[in-house]
Scaffold this motif. Structure first.
Motif, PDB file in Angstrom:
ATOM      1  N   ASP A 104     -14.489 -20.510  -0.324  1.00  0.00           N
ATOM      2  CA  ASP A 104     -14.155 -20.591   1.095  1.00  0.00           C
ATOM      3  C   ASP A 104     -13.366 -21.872   1.327  1.00  0.00           C
ATOM      4  OD1 ASP A 104     -16.000 -22.627   0.961  1.00  0.00           O
ATOM      5  OD2 ASP A 104     -17.587 -21.514   1.980  1.00  0.00           O
ATOM      6  N   ASP A 105     -13.232 -22.256   2.573  1.00  0.00           N
ATOM      7  CA  ASP A 105     -12.428 -23.435   2.900  1.00  0.00           C
ATOM      8  C   ASP A 105     -13.269 -24.698   3.020  1.00  0.00           C
ATOM      9  OD1 ASP A 105     -10.110 -21.931   3.000  1.00  0.00           O
ATOM     10  OD2 ASP A 105     -10.429 -21.399   5.113  1.00  0.00           O
ATOM     11  N   GLU A 106     -14.555 -24.614   2.658  1.00  0.00           N
ATOM     12  CA  GLU A 106     -15.422 -25.775   2.785  1.00  0.00           C
ATOM     13  C   GLU A 106     -15.260 -26.691   1.575  1.00  0.00           C
ATOM     14  OE1 GLU A 106     -17.298 -26.531   5.378  1.00  0.00           O
ATOM     15  OE2 GLU A 106     -16.552 -24.741   6.394  1.00  0.00           O
ATOM     16  N   PRO A 107     -15.197 -28.036   1.792  1.00  0.00           N
ATOM     17  CA  PRO A 107     -15.127 -28.967   0.653  1.00  0.00           C
ATOM     18  C   PRO A 107     -16.446 -29.008  -0.085  1.00  0.00           C
ATOM     19  CG  PRO A 107     -15.425 -30.173   2.709  1.00  0.00           C
ATOM     20  CD  PRO A 107     -15.225 -28.725   3.091  1.00  0.00           C
ATOM     21  N   MET A 108     -16.396 -29.405  -1.362  1.00  0.00           N
ATOM     22  CA  MET A 108     -17.623 -29.446  -2.158  1.00  0.00           C
ATOM     23  C   MET A 108     -18.573 -30.505  -1.652  1.00  0.00           C
ATOM     24  SD  MET A 108     -18.216 -29.974  -6.250  1.00  0.00           S
ATOM     25  CE  MET A 108     -18.373 -31.759  -6.216  1.00  0.00           C
ATOM     26  N   ALA A 109     -18.054 -31.689  -1.284  1.00  0.00           N
ATOM     27  CA  ALA A 109     -18.912 -32.772  -0.839  1.00  0.00           C
ATOM     28  C   ALA A 109     -18.434 -33.302   0.501  1.00  0.00           C
ATOM     29  CB  ALA A 109     -18.915 -33.894  -1.874  1.00  0.00           C
TER      30      ALA A 109
ATOM     31  N   LYS B 198     -25.311 -11.968   2.402  1.00  0.00           N
ATOM     32  CA  LYS B 198     -26.516 -12.632   1.916  1.00  0.00           C
ATOM     33  C   LYS B 198     -26.141 -13.546   0.746  1.00  0.00           C
ATOM     34  CE  LYS B 198     -29.228 -10.624   4.841  1.00  0.00           C
ATOM     35  NZ  LYS B 198     -29.847 -11.407   5.952  1.00  0.00           N
ATOM     36  N   PHE B 199     -25.670 -14.736   1.108  1.00  0.00           N
ATOM     37  CA  PHE B 199     -25.294 -15.703   0.081  1.00  0.00           C
ATOM     38  C   PHE B 199     -25.554 -17.115   0.593  1.00  0.00           C
ATOM     39  CE2 PHE B 199     -21.513 -15.579   2.680  1.00  0.00           C
ATOM     40  CZ  PHE B 199     -21.054 -16.880   2.667  1.00  0.00           C
ATOM     41  N   VAL B 200     -25.699 -18.037  -0.339  1.00  0.00           N
ATOM     42  CA  VAL B 200     -25.838 -19.462  -0.046  1.00  0.00           C
ATOM     43  C   VAL B 200     -24.978 -20.223  -1.056  1.00  0.00           C
ATOM     44  CG1 VAL B 200     -28.132 -19.383   1.001  1.00  0.00           C
ATOM     45  CG2 VAL B 200     -27.908 -19.532  -1.482  1.00  0.00           C
ATOM     46  N   ALA B 201     -24.740 -21.504  -0.790  1.00  0.00           N
ATOM     47  CA  ALA B 201     -23.965 -22.339  -1.718  1.00  0.00           C
ATOM     48  C   ALA B 201     -24.635 -23.703  -1.811  1.00  0.00           C
ATOM     49  CB  ALA B 201     -22.522 -22.467  -1.257  1.00  0.00           C
ATOM     50  N   PRO B 202     -25.734 -23.801  -2.566  1.00  0.00           N
ATOM     51  CA  PRO B 202     -26.445 -25.079  -2.677  1.00  0.00           C
ATOM     52  C   PRO B 202     -25.587 -26.137  -3.367  1.00  0.00           C
ATOM     53  CG  PRO B 202     -27.729 -23.248  -3.583  1.00  0.00           C
ATOM     54  CD  PRO B 202     -26.346 -22.752  -3.384  1.00  0.00           C
ATOM     55  N   ASP B 203     -25.908 -27.398  -3.083  1.00  0.00           N
ATOM     56  CA  ASP B 203     -25.197 -28.480  -3.764  1.00  0.00           C
ATOM     57  C   ASP B 203     -25.447 -28.404  -5.266  1.00  0.00           C
ATOM     58  OD1 ASP B 203     -24.024 -29.607  -1.497  1.00  0.00           O
ATOM     59  OD2 ASP B 203     -25.851 -30.702  -1.016  1.00  0.00           O
TER      60      ASP B 203
ATOM     61  N   ILE C 191     -33.498 -15.731 -10.480  1.00  0.00           N
ATOM     62  CA  ILE C 191     -33.186 -16.504  -9.295  1.00  0.00           C
ATOM     63  C   ILE C 191     -33.360 -17.975  -9.636  1.00  0.00           C
ATOM     64  CG2 ILE C 191     -33.803 -14.704  -7.645  1.00  0.00           C
ATOM     65  CD1 ILE C 191     -36.502 -16.020  -7.346  1.00  0.00           C
ATOM     66  N   PRO C 192     -32.732 -18.875  -8.893  1.00  0.00           N
ATOM     67  CA  PRO C 192     -32.909 -20.302  -9.184  1.00  0.00           C
ATOM     68  C   PRO C 192     -34.372 -20.713  -9.130  1.00  0.00           C
ATOM     69  CG  PRO C 192     -31.053 -19.979  -7.710  1.00  0.00           C
ATOM     70  CD  PRO C 192     -31.746 -18.654  -7.819  1.00  0.00           C
ATOM     71  N   ILE C 193     -34.748 -21.600 -10.033  1.00  0.00           N
ATOM     72  CA  ILE C 193     -36.101 -22.145 -10.051  1.00  0.00           C
ATOM     73  C   ILE C 193     -36.223 -23.324  -9.098  1.00  0.00           C
ATOM     74  CG2 ILE C 193     -35.746 -23.789 -11.947  1.00  0.00           C
ATOM     75  CD1 ILE C 193     -38.818 -21.554 -11.689  1.00  0.00           C
ATOM     76  N   ALA C 194     -35.100 -24.062  -8.919  1.00  0.00           N
ATOM     77  CA  ALA C 194     -35.079 -25.233  -8.038  1.00  0.00           C
ATOM     78  C   ALA C 194     -33.706 -25.388  -7.411  1.00  0.00           C
ATOM     79  CB  ALA C 194     -35.448 -26.499  -8.806  1.00  0.00           C
ATOM     80  N   VAL C 195     -33.695 -25.851  -6.165  1.00  0.00           N
ATOM     81  CA  VAL C 195     -32.454 -26.044  -5.412  1.00  0.00           C
ATOM     82  C   VAL C 195     -32.461 -27.441  -4.795  1.00  0.00           C
ATOM     83  CG1 VAL C 195     -31.208 -25.358  -3.326  1.00  0.00           C
ATOM     84  CG2 VAL C 195     -32.039 -23.611  -4.900  1.00  0.00           C
ATOM     85  N   PHE C 196     -31.280 -28.100  -4.795  1.00  0.00           N
ATOM     86  CA  PHE C 196     -31.115 -29.420  -4.197  1.00  0.00           C
ATOM     87  C   PHE C 196     -30.007 -29.364  -3.141  1.00  0.00           C
ATOM     88  CE2 PHE C 196     -32.841 -30.060  -8.371  1.00  0.00           C
ATOM     89  CZ  PHE C 196     -33.733 -31.119  -8.252  1.00  0.00           C
ATOM     90  N   GLU C 197     -30.306 -29.890  -1.953  1.00  0.00           N
ATOM     91  CA  GLU C 197     -29.300 -30.055  -0.912  1.00  0.00           C
ATOM     92  C   GLU C 197     -29.273 -31.524  -0.503  1.00  0.00           C
ATOM     93  OE1 GLU C 197     -27.169 -27.920   0.001  1.00  0.00           O
ATOM     94  OE2 GLU C 197     -27.989 -25.903   0.323  1.00  0.00           O
ATOM     95  N   PHE C 198     -28.056 -32.065  -0.293  1.00  0.00           N
ATOM     96  CA  PHE C 198     -27.900 -33.453   0.113  1.00  0.00           C
ATOM     97  C   PHE C 198     -27.397 -33.483   1.551  1.00  0.00           C
ATOM     98  CE2 PHE C 198     -27.388 -33.241  -4.505  1.00  0.00           C
ATOM     99  CZ  PHE C 198     -28.550 -33.912  -4.843  1.00  0.00           C
TER     100      PHE C 198
END
Length: 273
Positions: free
Chosen positions: A36-41, A84-89, A113-120
């Motif tokens: 998409d048009d969102e920056p990574m950080a 139904k989607f997400v984009a974790p850091d 599925i992911p075991i752990a997710v991190f968002e900043f």
């Protein structure tokens, strides 16, 4: 700080054990957008945090070919529904092949599925990260653990974690006295510290015994230190061997001189008879 050899021993000791996933690596499924048009950080603080932690996790879990580390790419978690989607850091998946890299991660195709997710935390998403995504990740997707962290030093420190209980309830993980949180899923401690050079409040992983997992730069520095130490030890050995050789040669000279004196004394005694 442990030597590289000592760390490798500990890494094998603490590495999680898990079954292989039932699916297969899937680079891309037609019809599911992967960008998409969102920056990574959101900021340089976030960029440093994401880059450093993902690199640390990738290097730490590199010895297992069935651990995938995802960074800011889409996770589709319901087949047939592109909404139904997400984009974790950062996220970690056990049981799937590390390579090839994926454009997006499809939970039904990979069989995991992911075991752990991190968002900043950032100004734009902090409210969702603290509330909506807790339910989304842990209940809707079935992630085992979810963590949020504030890397900007001009914002109040905030590091929190949640886990999904065996009964399916959401439980906030209680930090220790120093604010660290233990990840049962990853078998790692996480604590933050302010990096003086970059002024980032950096979230850092540790082994269960408290051993720090180094950054790439720290590991390179450690290897240089160990190399210098080996050179110093080799120089000391060579110097000791040289001194020992000189002492041995001097002993031989003294023994030869003593033998000469004994022979001269014996000749004089024979001449006086």
């Amino acid at each position: 700080m442990d030597t590289v050899h000592e760390f490798e021993f500990k890494r094998k000791k603490y590495m999680p054990i898990f079954p292989k996933a039932s699916g297969k690596p899937t680079v891309y499924i037609e019809g599911y957008p992967f960008e998409d048009d969102e920056p990574m950080a959101a900021t340089g603080f976030h960029a440093d945090q994401i880059t450093i932690l993902s690199d640390q996790l990738s290097r730490y879990f590199a010895i297992n070919e069935h651990i995938y580390i995802g960074v800011d790419n889409f996770i589709y978690y319901r087949e047939g529904d592109v909404t139904k989607f997400v984009a974790p850091d950062i996220y970690v998946v056990f049981g799937v092949e590390k390579y090839p890299q994926r454009r997006s991660f499809y939970t039904w195709s990979e069989g995991a599925i992911p075991i752990a997710v991190f968002e900043f935390l950032s100004d734009a998403t902090a409210n969702q990260d603290r509330h909506k995504k807790v339910q989304l990740y842990l209940i809707d997707m079935g992630v085992q653990e979810y963590f949020i962290h504030q890397p900007e030093i001009d914002k109040p420190a905030e590091f929190r974690g949640w886990q999904r209980s065996r009964s399916g309830n959401i439980l906030e993980i209680t930090p220790d006295a120093q604010g660290g949180i233990f990840s049962e899923a990853l078998n790692l401690w996480f604590r933050w510290e302010v990096q003086q050079d970059s002024h980032v409040r950096l979230l850092r992983p540790f082994l269960p015994d408290g051993t720090l997992i180094t950054t790439s730069r720290e590991e390179a520095h450690l290897r240089i230190q160990e190399q210098n130490l080996r050179i110093q030890e080799q120089n000391l050995r060579e110097e000791a061997e040289m001194i020992a050789a000189k002492e041995a040669a001097r002993r031989q000279e003294l023994e030869a001189e003593l033998e000469t004196l004994r022979a001269q004394l014996a000749n004089r005694q024979d001449g006086n008879m």
